[in-house]
Design a protein around this motif. Structure first.
Motif, PDB file in Angstrom:
ATOM      1  N   THR A 162      25.770  34.912   6.503  1.00 22.62           N
ATOM      2  CA  THR A 162      25.627  33.965   5.386  1.00 22.62           C
ATOM      3  C   THR A 162      25.270  32.559   5.835  1.00 22.62           C
ATOM      4  OG1 THR A 162      28.014  33.624   5.494  1.00 22.62           O
ATOM      5  CG2 THR A 162      27.202  35.225   3.883  1.00 22.62           C
ATOM      6  N   MET A 163      25.404  32.260   7.106  1.00 19.41           N
ATOM      7  CA  MET A 163      25.046  30.916   7.576  1.00 19.41           C
ATOM      8  C   MET A 163      23.601  30.572   7.199  1.00 19.41           C
ATOM      9  SD  MET A 163      25.687  29.422  11.384  1.00 19.41           S
ATOM     10  CE  MET A 163      25.790  27.680  11.717  1.00 19.41           C
ATOM     11  N   ILE A 164      22.744  31.575   7.158  1.00 13.23           N
ATOM     12  CA  ILE A 164      21.329  31.364   6.852  1.00 13.23           C
ATOM     13  C   ILE A 164      21.125  30.928   5.406  1.00 13.23           C
ATOM     14  CG2 ILE A 164      20.743  33.708   6.103  1.00 13.23           C
ATOM     15  CD1 ILE A 164      18.669  31.460   8.493  1.00 13.23           C
ATOM     16  N   ASP A 165      22.129  31.142   4.546  1.00 14.74           N
ATOM     17  CA  ASP A 165      22.025  30.699   3.152  1.00 14.74           C
ATOM     18  C   ASP A 165      21.866  29.188   3.064  1.00 14.74           C
ATOM     19  OD1 ASP A 165      22.590  33.359   2.635  1.00 14.74           O
ATOM     20  OD2 ASP A 165      24.684  33.015   2.145  1.00 14.74           O
ATOM     21  N   GLY A 166      22.349  28.473   4.092  1.00 18.61           N
ATOM     22  CA  GLY A 166      22.180  27.025   4.112  1.00 18.61           C
ATOM     23  C   GLY A 166      20.732  26.615   4.225  1.00 18.61           C
ATOM     24  N   LEU A 167      19.886  27.533   4.695  1.00 21.76           N
ATOM     25  CA  LEU A 167      18.446  27.278   4.843  1.00 21.76           C
ATOM     26  C   LEU A 167      17.665  27.756   3.615  1.00 21.76           C
ATOM     27  CD1 LEU A 167      16.588  26.160   7.171  1.00 21.76           C
ATOM     28  CD2 LEU A 167      16.115  28.546   7.751  1.00 21.76           C
TER      29      LEU A 167
ATOM     30  N   ALA B 130      33.006  35.157  -0.894  1.00 25.54           N
ATOM     31  CA  ALA B 130      31.763  35.358  -1.630  1.00 25.54           C
ATOM     32  C   ALA B 130      30.761  36.170  -0.823  1.00 25.54           C
ATOM     33  CB  ALA B 130      31.148  34.011  -2.003  1.00 25.54           C
ATOM     34  N   THR B 131      29.852  36.824  -1.515  1.00 25.03           N
ATOM     35  CA  THR B 131      28.754  37.508  -0.847  1.00 25.03           C
ATOM     36  C   THR B 131      27.819  36.489  -0.203  1.00 25.03           C
ATOM     37  OG1 THR B 131      28.861  39.306  -2.454  1.00 25.03           O
ATOM     38  CG2 THR B 131      26.843  39.122  -1.159  1.00 25.03           C
ATOM     39  N   MET B 132      27.534  35.414  -0.944  1.00 26.48           N
ATOM     40  CA  MET B 132      26.688  34.332  -0.423  1.00 26.48           C
ATOM     41  C   MET B 132      27.235  32.991  -0.873  1.00 26.48           C
ATOM     42  SD  MET B 132      22.585  34.969  -0.487  1.00 26.48           S
ATOM     43  CE  MET B 132      22.375  34.837  -2.254  1.00 26.48           C
ATOM     44  N   GLY B 133      26.975  31.964  -0.064  1.00 24.07           N
ATOM     45  CA  GLY B 133      27.147  30.574  -0.461  1.00 24.07           C
ATOM     46  C   GLY B 133      25.780  29.935  -0.330  1.00 24.07           C
ATOM     47  N   PHE B 134      25.007  29.889  -1.413  1.00 18.87           N
ATOM     48  CA  PHE B 134      23.563  29.667  -1.342  1.00 18.87           C
ATOM     49  C   PHE B 134      23.178  28.231  -1.666  1.00 18.87           C
ATOM     50  CE2 PHE B 134      19.208  30.006  -3.059  1.00 18.87           C
ATOM     51  CZ  PHE B 134      18.590  30.632  -1.984  1.00 18.87           C
ATOM     52  N   PHE B 135      22.284  27.691  -0.820  1.00 18.41           N
ATOM     53  CA  PHE B 135      21.718  26.353  -1.013  1.00 18.41           C
ATOM     54  C   PHE B 135      20.210  26.497  -1.205  1.00 18.41           C
ATOM     55  CE2 PHE B 135      25.673  25.647   1.107  1.00 18.41           C
ATOM     56  CZ  PHE B 135      26.134  24.416   0.655  1.00 18.41           C
ATOM     57  N   PRO B 136      19.703  26.311  -2.417  1.00 23.68           N
ATOM     58  CA  PRO B 136      18.252  26.441  -2.631  1.00 23.68           C
ATOM     59  C   PRO B 136      17.463  25.456  -1.774  1.00 23.68           C
ATOM     60  CG  PRO B 136      19.446  26.366  -4.726  1.00 23.68           C
ATOM     61  CD  PRO B 136      20.430  26.008  -3.650  1.00 23.68           C
TER      62      PRO B 136
ATOM     63  N   PHE C 188      27.931  35.628  -5.868  1.00 23.29           N
ATOM     64  CA  PHE C 188      27.188  34.587  -5.196  1.00 23.29           C
ATOM     65  C   PHE C 188      27.810  33.245  -5.596  1.00 23.29           C
ATOM     66  CE2 PHE C 188      22.801  36.966  -5.158  1.00 23.29           C
ATOM     67  CZ  PHE C 188      23.338  37.909  -4.288  1.00 23.29           C
ATOM     68  N   VAL C 189      27.782  32.280  -4.685  1.00 23.60           N
ATOM     69  CA  VAL C 189      28.104  30.896  -5.009  1.00 23.60           C
ATOM     70  C   VAL C 189      26.839  30.096  -4.774  1.00 23.60           C
ATOM     71  CG1 VAL C 189      29.499  28.871  -4.450  1.00 23.60           C
ATOM     72  CG2 VAL C 189      30.540  31.144  -4.378  1.00 23.60           C
ATOM     73  N   GLU C 190      26.432  29.298  -5.748  1.00 17.75           N
ATOM     74  CA  GLU C 190      25.213  28.504  -5.612  1.00 17.75           C
ATOM     75  C   GLU C 190      25.566  27.033  -5.778  1.00 17.75           C
ATOM     76  OE1 GLU C 190      21.429  30.103  -6.994  1.00 17.75           O
ATOM     77  OE2 GLU C 190      21.212  28.295  -8.236  1.00 17.75           O
ATOM     78  N   PHE C 191      25.198  26.228  -4.789  1.00 20.80           N
ATOM     79  CA  PHE C 191      25.542  24.814  -4.776  1.00 20.80           C
ATOM     80  C   PHE C 191      24.406  23.989  -5.376  1.00 20.80           C
ATOM     81  CE2 PHE C 191      28.131  26.821  -1.579  1.00 20.80           C
ATOM     82  CZ  PHE C 191      29.376  26.221  -1.745  1.00 20.80           C
ATOM     83  N   TYR C 192      24.786  22.968  -6.131  1.00 18.03           N
ATOM     84  CA  TYR C 192      23.777  22.112  -6.760  1.00 18.03           C
ATOM     85  C   TYR C 192      24.411  20.752  -7.039  1.00 18.03           C
ATOM     86  CZ  TYR C 192      26.125  22.910 -11.274  1.00 18.03           C
ATOM     87  OH  TYR C 192      27.040  22.961 -12.308  1.00 18.03           O
ATOM     88  N   GLY C 193      23.636  19.838  -7.592  1.00 16.00           N
ATOM     89  CA  GLY C 193      24.155  18.527  -7.969  1.00 16.00           C
ATOM     90  C   GLY C 193      23.629  17.420  -7.079  1.00 16.00           C
ATOM     91  N   GLU C 194      23.873  16.177  -7.541  1.00 14.53           N
ATOM     92  CA  GLU C 194      23.321  15.025  -6.827  1.00 14.53           C
ATOM     93  C   GLU C 194      23.948  14.842  -5.451  1.00 14.53           C
ATOM     94  OE1 GLU C 194      26.471  13.483  -9.772  1.00 14.53           O
ATOM     95  OE2 GLU C 194      24.917  15.037  -9.688  1.00 14.53           O
ATOM     96  N   GLY C 195      25.106  15.421  -5.214  1.00 19.04           N
ATOM     97  CA  GLY C 195      25.732  15.326  -3.909  1.00 19.04           C
ATOM     98  C   GLY C 195      25.011  16.098  -2.831  1.00 19.04           C
ATOM     99  N   MET C 196      24.108  16.988  -3.231  1.00 16.38           N
ATOM    100  CA  MET C 196      23.366  17.782  -2.252  1.00 16.38           C
ATOM    101  C   MET C 196      22.553  16.903  -1.313  1.00 16.38           C
ATOM    102  SD  MET C 196      23.681  21.177  -2.639  1.00 16.38           S
ATOM    103  CE  MET C 196      22.118  21.998  -2.385  1.00 16.38           C
ATOM    104  N   GLY C 197      22.033  15.806  -1.840  1.00 11.00           N
ATOM    105  CA  GLY C 197      21.222  14.916  -1.019  1.00 11.00           C
ATOM    106  C   GLY C 197      22.007  14.234   0.084  1.00 11.00           C
ATOM    107  N   GLU C 198      23.332  14.247  -0.018  1.00 10.99           N
ATOM    108  CA  GLU C 198      24.180  13.628   1.002  1.00 10.99           C
ATOM    109  C   GLU C 198      24.570  14.599   2.105  1.00 10.99           C
ATOM    110  OE1 GLU C 198      24.784  10.495   1.079  1.00 10.99           O
ATOM    111  OE2 GLU C 198      23.840  10.076  -0.867  1.00 10.99           O
TER     112      GLU C 198
END
Length: 994
Positions: A309-314, A405-411, A377-387
């Motif tokens: 799942t580390m690759i979900d950060g990409l 979770a199956t994934m912790g995903f960062f688009p 799946f967990v999907e991260f979003y929001g203005e804090g992503m830029g930080e």
């Protein structure tokens, strides 16, 4: 049979499509997979389970040969083996069949900015369906895969509709097929996978068929990273000495993997010493977008390590599966999965000064564990992503198994693109990735208005609220704020034995164990740190915390603080890039001065490869019953995992690992108590050695350079002298050595018949073990050291293996005889049949004797008696360890009855033919009055057509108790696997029919 009803409708709609394939195109499919011509295949569509392998070769070809422009993983794979030269000709020959694709109307060209085109892709916007705009980005990846692979047989329009209508269908637990673009292995899990493939080839030969049919059909990357141990620490020569010992212990395993890299097509093996699999995947192997012969599609991967799942950060969809599932995926089988719910996790604000990504991930882990995200799946979003840097995101994604979770995903967004450039991906590749993802509505641009997406549930976190913390002493999600650590530690000493307790009597809590360490006076107390390890994944992909650790070491050294010499300190970077930027910054010398010399490039302390403690330290702990501590920057701290003698294990950021090593104990309040006395006699406090965020950022900016990544990965397959000197035979079949204690032909396929065995119930089975909650795969199948008096040790000693050469259970996963004896061998396992006694033994119910679990199981098997396991909640949590299912199967376990299962482990049990059953809500073994001394019968129908996913069955005991359980076969495909006795026999029988 069960599947006919489900797939009959597919048959009628696809026979014409199948028949429309030109003979020449079909012959090229055949040449690729070494199977007969498809001329007679139409008549075979009616045969049992054919739906699960139809056109696997066609779709697999769309998942290979991406076009990266700087010695990509695919270019190296081709250089190494030149595996399938027919691929490009095949694509040209089947061009005419594209007109038969159900979604041919949404095939779109992606133009290049300067003219020409990058390639073609299946366009989600071209579907003109407003529901797609509300889909989470992670679900859009599943949708694209279903559309691209849709043949109205294996993947149908109905499957596509289920995904498009995700808001309505996901709560209903509907099943969808999914085919990942590639498979990722590491050597602990890769060796048994290649062993299985080799034995499957033998099985095919024994069935009178072509062994070469057993061959990966999708790209497989195997990184050898789990075999290095910290035998030598605090030495400038530690890397070389540890690697020499690694090769001495594992030469046979490494030669076997090197054989596999040439015997099997489409398999890239990354040699030892290159780095940790997840960091290599993040920095190099991850494609983000494939360009396969002009077909563009998102990268996706399943791996045999749960931290895939580390690759979900990409922005790459990836998660861990069991080795047996991965093997089936390699062989062209689609994965059957339940369409997951998606938790939307909104981030806002910015981390405060002094707060690290590790503090953030431990906070997120605790929040998500409490929320409940198993199977989602967990999907991260929001203005804090830029930080958040890409490395911060990868740290959070890495810990997905810890929050369940199956994934912790960062688009993918601009931060992702910047990281791709930093790590050496070419400008043209990055341009293609951005253009494709924008065109297919898979790119997030936070400079533009955000369209609202639907999620199954919502969480949010203001990053400014995160505070420094660590996690432990026995579970990753037991977070402790740093300011509360001293009080929490004393509570743990007082509490009853459990996840947060050691039950040390008050009068013994201040005990001091004095000893001599290499002529120096030394002492240990409860909470003394004896292992401090900056270990190889999770944190070591993150330059901010690695360089932060270097700054802590520098400040401490300059103030006159040094780590006590009896603390085993180590630094195992995730890739060679880490060494380069630590040297560039000038901080490695300060880490060395504090004992954090580099010990190797691979997974070490986090999986129990921590090596031996000094004999004097080990004796002091054992003889005085000291609750010794380990502090590590890894992701796992389960009991018995890090080291048998460290009963308290804490996860912390790399800078905190250094700080606790300097303090020498976890029994400290960093806000109020000094860490030590400096060279001027002045007390030195935590604040005196802790760097600011600005200090760290400046060092990162000047020290982490793109050329470091390029130079590291340009040479990734060159290996090293020891690897290159390994000589292996060029043979299709493996020559098994019956005397080997590392590689052994497993018994799974012995005497295998063409006809499936069918389903089985359970009659009058004894309870082998009776567990409570949170039994992990480390409890079931430990990866660490082999205890000297264990059944596995006895087996090795009888074969002339000295104790010093036992190696670890993880390194011997290619030998079923060792691993069966190592099943349920964790020294900290708690079995209710032993009435509070801790250890790897059980009660043989018929005689009342206390035996090692393996010995009791063999006695049951010899008497022809089946066994079951009783368990509580979260059974099988932890690493995606296929041996945690293979081992119980070899011991004769027919079913596991638990309150709940970890996702991967439940699937693995099914894959090995073991029945997973869940107690009804509110019930468990204790509430039902079950002691484990009963005999159990499970009333499962003996016809597969009479079993349905999730149906209820009756369990009765010989004491007159009767209760209902839910059968956790979650999909119809899993029922097919159970009918065949497991997933691999299913694959063999289907390939045998072709």
């Amino acid at each position: 049979m069960y599947c006919r009803a489900r797939f009959a409708s597919r048959l009628a709609s696809t026979t014409a499509a199948a028949a429309s394939f030109s003979p020449s195109a079909c012959s090229r499919v055949s040449s690729l997979i070494a199977s007969p011509s498809s001329a007679s295949s139409v008549s075979f569509w009616n045969q049992r389970y054919r739906s699960l392998s139809f056109s696997s070769s066609l779709r697999s070809l769309r998942c290979s040969a991406p076009r990266l422009h700087w010695r990509s993983p695919e270019s190296l794979r081709v250089l190494a083996r030149n595996p399938v030269p027919v691929v490009e000709r095949f694509h040209r020959r089947i061009a005419t069949t594209a007109s038969e694709h159900p979604f041919k109307g949404v095939m779109t060209s992606l133009p290049k900015p300067g003219g020409g085109e990058f390639g073609k892709f299946y366009s989600l916007p071209a579907l003109n369906d407003p529901r797609i705009d509300r889909l989470p980005y992670s679900i859009r990846i599943l949708l694209e895969s279903a559309i691209r692979n849709c043949d109205n047989f294996q993947v149908t329009k109905d499957d596509v509709e289920k995904i498009i209508d995700w808001e309505n269908t996901s709560p209903k637990q509907v099943e969808i097929p999914f085919k990942p673009a590639r498979v990722l292995l590491q050597d602990f899990t890769g060796v048994p996978a290649v062993v299985d493939l080799a034995s499957m080839r033998d099985a095919m030969k024994n069935l009178g068929n072509d062994p070469k049919k057993i061959n990966p059909l999708v790209p497989v990357d195997l990184v050898i990273d789990h075999s290095v141990q910290v035998d030598v620490a605090r030495s400038e020569n530690a890397v070389q000495e540890n690697m020499e010992l690694e090769f001495k212990r594992n030469k046979e395993r490494f030669a076997f993997l090197k054989w596999g890299s040439s015997a099997f097509h489409n398999m890239l093996v990354v040699p030892p010493g290159s780095g940790i699999v997840h960091q290599v995947n993040l920095e190099y192997l991850g494609r983000v977008v494939f360009n396969s012969d002009g077909m563009l599609y998102p990268d996706s991967v399943v791996g045999t390590d749960s931290h895939t799942t580390m690759i979900d950060g990409l922005g790459v969809a990836g998660w861990g599966v069991g080795g047996i599932e991965a093997e089936a995926a390699m062989l062209g089988q689609p994965m059957s999965m339940v369409l997951p719910g998606v938790v939307g996790f909104k981030l806002s604000g910015k981390l405060r000064d002094g707060v690290t990504a590790t503090d953030l991930v431990l906070t997120v882990t605790q929040m998500l564990r409490k929320h409940g995200v198993v199977g989602k799946f967990v999907e991260f979003y929001g203005e804090g992503m830029g930080e958040l840097s890409l490395a911060d995101r990868a740290t959070i994604a890495n810990m997905s198994p810890e929050y369940g979770a199956t994934m912790g995903f960062f688009p993918v967004d601009h931060v992702t693109l910047q990281y791709l450039k930093l790590t050496g991906r070419s400008d043209e590749t990055v341009s293609m990735i951005e253009a494709y993802l924008r065109a297919n509505k898979m790119f997030v641009d936070y400079n533009e208005p955000q369209q609202e997406r639907a999620y199954s549930s919502y969480l949010q976190l203001d990053l400014a609220e995160v505070e420094p913390c660590i996690s432990g002493p026995k579970r990753p999600h037991d977070r402790v704020p740093l300011k509360e650590m001293k009080a929490d530690w004393h509570a743990c000493l007082d509490n009853n034995v459990g996840f947060k307790g050691f039950a040390v009597p008050k009068e013994e809590q201040n005990k001091v164990a004095k000893f001599t360490f290499h002529g120096l006076p030394a002492e240990l107390r409860h909470g003394s740190v004896v292992i401090a390890a900056i270990t190889s994944c999770t944190n070591t992909s993150n330059p901010s915390v690695m360089l932060g650790a270097g700054l802590v070491a520098k400040k401490a050294y300059e103030l006159g603080l040094e780590v006590k010499p009896w603390i085993k300190t180590s630094l195992a970077p995730g890739s060679g890039v880490v060494t380069k930027y630590l040297l560039q910054s000038g901080l490695q010398k300060y880490l060395n001065q504090q004992g954090f010399n580099i010990v190797g490039y691979g997974c070490t302390t986090c999986i129990g490869n921590s090596g031996e403690l000094d004999e004097s330290v080990a004796s002091a702990i054992s003889e005085n019953d000291i609750i010794a501590a380990a502090v590590l920057s890894g992701n796992r701290n389960f009991e018995g995992r890090v080291h048998p003698l460290t009963r308290a294990n804490y996860l912390a950021s790399p800078p905190l690992v250094v700080a606790y090593a300097l303090a020498g104990t976890v029994d400290i309040d960093f806000e109020k108590e000094p860490i030590g006395t400096g060279k001027s006699g002045k007390s030195i406090y935590f604040k005196d050695i802790w760097p600011s965020n600005d200090e760290i950022a400046q060092v990162v900016q000047s020290s982490v350079l793109p050329d470091m990544f390029k130079s590291t990965y340009e040479a990734i397959t060159k290996g090293n002298l020891m690897w290159n000197q390994l000589s292996v035979p060029a043979s299709t079949l493996y020559s098994w050595d019956p005397s080997s204690t590392y590689i052994h032909e497993p018994p799974y396929f012995k005497n295998m018949t063409v006809v499936p065995p069918g389903p089985h119930g359970v009659k009058d089975a004894y309870c082998l073990l009776n567990f409570g909650d949170s039994i992990t795969t480390d409890h079931i199948s430990p990866a660490g050291s082999i205890q000297k008096d264990s059944p596995a040790a006895k087996f090795l000693l009888e074969r002339g293996v000295d104790k010093k050469d036992f190696n670890s259970y993880g390194s011997r996963r290619g030998n079923d005889e060792v691993m069966a004896r190592g099943t349920f061998a964790n020294i900290r396992i708690v079995n209710k049949l032993l009435k509070g006694e801790v250890g790897p033994k059980t009660i043989h119910v018929p005689t009342g004797e206390k035996l090692y679990v393996y010995d009791a199981a063999m006695r049951y098997k010899a008497a022809g008696q089946d066994t079951i396991v009783l368990a509580g909640a979260e059974y099988g949590s932890g690493s995606s360890r296929d041996w945690a299912a293979k081992g119980p199967m070899l011991l004769g376990v027919k079913a596991v009855i638990a309150k709940s299962f970890e996702r991967i482990h439940r699937s693995n049990l099914v894959g090995m033919g073991i029945i997973p059953l869940c107690f009804k809500p509110g019930e468990d073994a204790d509430s039902l009055g079950l002691t484990g001394h009963e005999r159990y019968s499970i009333d499962l129908p003996n016809k597969i057509s009479e079993i349905r996913p999730g149906q209820d069955v009756t369990v009765t005991t010989d004491t007159g108790k009767s209760f209902m359980c839910t059968v956790r076969f979650d999909t119809e495909v899993e029922l097919a696997y159970f009918d065949h006795g497991g997933i691999l026999p299913f694959v063999i029988r289907n390939l045998n029919k072709e």
